[in-house]
Design a protein around this motif. Sequence first.
Motif, PDB file in Angstrom:
ATOM      1  N   ASN A 144       0.821  -1.212   0.000  1.00 55.27           N
ATOM      2  CA  ASN A 144       0.000   0.000   0.000  1.00 55.27           C
ATOM      3  C   ASN A 144       0.855   1.263   0.000  1.00 55.27           C
ATOM      4  O   ASN A 144       0.509   2.261  -0.648  1.00 55.27           O
ATOM      5  N   ALA A 148       0.716   3.888  -3.140  1.00 60.71           N
ATOM      6  CA  ALA A 148       0.435   5.314  -2.971  1.00 60.71           C
ATOM      7  C   ALA A 148       1.532   6.174  -3.582  1.00 60.71           C
ATOM      8  O   ALA A 148       1.257   7.239  -4.148  1.00 60.71           O
ATOM      9  N   SER A 151       1.093   6.520  -7.432  1.00 61.30           N
ATOM     10  CA  SER A 151      -0.203   7.014  -7.902  1.00 61.30           C
ATOM     11  C   SER A 151      -0.111   7.966  -9.100  1.00 61.30           C
ATOM     12  O   SER A 151      -1.044   8.003  -9.899  1.00 61.30           O
ATOM     13  N   SER A 157       1.049   1.664 -11.374  1.00 62.21           N
ATOM     14  CA  SER A 157       0.149   1.300 -10.285  1.00 62.21           C
ATOM     15  C   SER A 157      -0.620   0.027 -10.615  1.00 62.21           C
ATOM     16  O   SER A 157      -0.780  -0.861  -9.765  1.00 62.21           O
ATOM     17  N   ARG A 174      -7.349   0.639   1.779  1.00 63.80           N
ATOM     18  CA  ARG A 174      -6.232   1.514   1.440  1.00 63.80           C
ATOM     19  C   ARG A 174      -5.664   1.178   0.073  1.00 63.80           C
ATOM     20  O   ARG A 174      -5.214   2.072  -0.661  1.00 63.80           O
ATOM     21  N   THR A 175      -5.668  -0.073  -0.296  1.00 64.29           N
ATOM     22  CA  THR A 175      -5.168  -0.469  -1.614  1.00 64.29           C
ATOM     23  C   THR A 175      -5.985   0.184  -2.717  1.00 64.29           C
ATOM     24  O   THR A 175      -5.436   0.767  -3.666  1.00 64.29           O
ATOM     25  N   ALA A 178      -5.543   4.067  -2.931  1.00 65.96           N
ATOM     26  CA  ALA A 178      -4.315   4.440  -3.640  1.00 65.96           C
ATOM     27  C   ALA A 178      -4.440   4.167  -5.133  1.00 65.96           C
ATOM     28  O   ALA A 178      -3.951   4.940  -5.967  1.00 65.96           O
ATOM     29  N   ARG A 181      -6.520   6.841  -6.994  1.00 65.29           N
ATOM     30  CA  ARG A 181      -5.820   8.107  -7.227  1.00 65.29           C
ATOM     31  C   ARG A 181      -4.982   8.078  -8.500  1.00 65.29           C
ATOM     32  O   ARG A 181      -4.621   9.138  -9.020  1.00 65.29           O
ATOM     33  N   SER A 182      -4.679   6.907  -9.008  1.00 66.84           N
ATOM     34  CA  SER A 182      -3.865   6.800 -10.222  1.00 66.84           C
ATOM     35  C   SER A 182      -4.691   6.619 -11.480  1.00 66.84           C
ATOM     36  O   SER A 182      -4.129   6.593 -12.578  1.00 66.84           O
TER      37      SER A 182
END
Length: 752
Positions: A144, A148, A151, A157, A174-175, A178, A181-182
């Motif tokens: 993770n 992040a 990203s 990613s 969380r995976t 992140a 966001r990419s």
Amino acid sequence: MPSATERSPLGGADRRRLRGGATLARTRAAPTARIPSSLQPCNTRAHSATSAMATAAATAARPWDPTVSLRLDHPAVVLLERCRGGARPFKAILAHMLRLGLAFETFPMSRLLYFATVAFPQHTREGLLLFEHFTPRPNLYIYNLVLAALSPSQSRSVALYKSILASPAAPDERTFLALLRSVECPSVGKQVHAHVLVNGLQSRVYLRNSLIKMYLDAGDVGTAEALFRCAPVLDTVSCNIMLSGYAKGGFSLKALQLFRGMASRGIGVDQYAAVALLSCCGRLKNTLLGRSVHAAVLRRMGLADRGLVLSNALLDMYAKCGEMNTALRVFAEAWEKDDISWNTIISGFADAGMLDLARKFFFDAPCRDLISWNVLLAGYARCREFAVVVELFNAMIASCIKPDMVTALTLISAAIGKGELNPGKSVHGWVVKEHGTQDAFLASALVDMYCKCGNVNLAYAVFEKALDKDVTLWTVMISGLAFHGHGTKALDLFWNMQKEGVAPNGVTLVAVLSACSHAGLLDEGCKIFDTMKQSFNIEPGIEHFGCMVDLLARSGRLSDAVGLARTVPMKPSRSIWGSILSASSACQNTEVAEIASEELLRLEPTEEGGYVLLSNLYAAGGHWNYSDKVRETMDRRGVRKAAVIAQLPKSPHCQDDDGFDSLLDGGWCTGMSRLKPSSKVLQVAACRAGSEGEQKHHATLPEQRSIVSEDEKWIQWLDHRRRMCLLSVGVVGDTQMSNSNQPPPAKQTLCI
């Protein structure tokens, strides 16, 4: 091999400390400070060195003990937690941990990666190298962290996420946060959404809000709304995300409807929601809605919650709505002002045409940045104040402000408003010096400038020098060729555009159909129009139907033009029936002209163009009674013919001091006094004027109407130009100019 977390005999609290890292370092007591070796006695230093070597050897020999590591008792890990982010201390600690073999263990590596990618992102490059070469057994926490850090790159990613799926670790919230966001393209975002559903994480509020934002950013408003409606409980964050997405996407009415729903459900309005709503009101230019939102902000938000961002949003809303008095009051009442506040008030006055006030606030601003200069330059460029634009630009250079592409576009726009070639060439030279010739966006503006200044050859030269020709550049060049009557060349350029692999858009097809219309290319225009959907996947719009109707009408196929105008799926515009009426007047087809006139007057009964064309058509056919009835209808409905605006073409004998072609209205502007005709022209014109005496032109009287030939019309227009030159120097009196405000005669047009 099981990860450090799986092998740990500690309970859940200690495993949470493993994920918390930096929090654990702050809560645990620091070990006893050691005396530096340089201050210790020799025997003590020797003993310490021997002990350190023994400890290091023992540490390297035995496997990592999670019961010890989670307490951060190892000196190297303690030093890492105390590091303040400097490059040299970090590299020294990293080298020390590599020497001791700690970097190959899971927990020390997780602390290193957290330090390099989260705590101090400037060391991200070193962190990625550590992950690739020194992490044989990464756990989900490490995955993770690296995900992040990656990203900004969607491809890297996605590749790392595939590695996670191939490992024993299972992705968690969380995976996916992140990974979202990419996301750069909607297809990848939908696949991530599918994996969220497969892993059963769709009920997580934070993850659902991130999915909604991802769909809104991608323009998929429907899917975002479906996710928003499926939420069991709507909170303020979800509503703010939807409001911001509606505002950015231009769905202002939907944003206002959502705001009403929030009020009915008792969801509070915070600063973020107010800013989004004010942005929608400014885009709609609806002052009443803006005042309503302003009142809601004052009623529901405390004084402490109204920050600088909200004050700037209010200022921007009132400026876009044209309420500059209210905007000025908001600006004066603001407790805090930044550069955005000053630039907004300057832009508001410049957009409203109040250039004196815009200039005053510009010079009163405590700091004038590039945006301030560009805003003021754009205001004067819109008002066609080319001399002031040049003056401000020189002052901008003297203030050591480096111009950007927006400044270049403003200068090009000012040159277009000037309407002359020499200022345009000067601007072109500066643009080439500062930005080169390869940018397609600047090349499009330059091509448009040269086409509007009347030099198609220079426009085509700029077009050829541009390397990356996008669809906008091709469209501007095709439109310029069509505007200047080069229909065949415009059509050839359209075929070359497709050979280059550039797909046309709707505006391109409008330019091509217009070129076919002006050049009389009926077959080519019909072929392009009929294959728009199949070849280019573009549905014909009202502009395409208008060009096609104009093409049929100009080609003499008036019945086909009327049939197409009546089968248009949307409401026909004025230009469609106006082109049919103009073509029928040229062909002396009274029947079609009456049909087009009825449709045109039904659409816009207060416009004088349809009445005048129909009256001229009746007069040309000798039907004076019908012509008089049309004129009487105009008088009865209060329709007045607008005053004619004439323009004197430049000639070798007449020069304009400041380069502007003077626009003359019905009363003739005083700018004509700047024209300087040569003595030869004055002598010839004065002799002819003296021979005419005090004759007056009575062509508008009903008993003296007559159809004049084309040659006579052009002779009259040339005589009109001569009279204008004489008027500028006082040779001809105003009594001789009673009917001199006529534009150049168009062919096949009757002057009544």
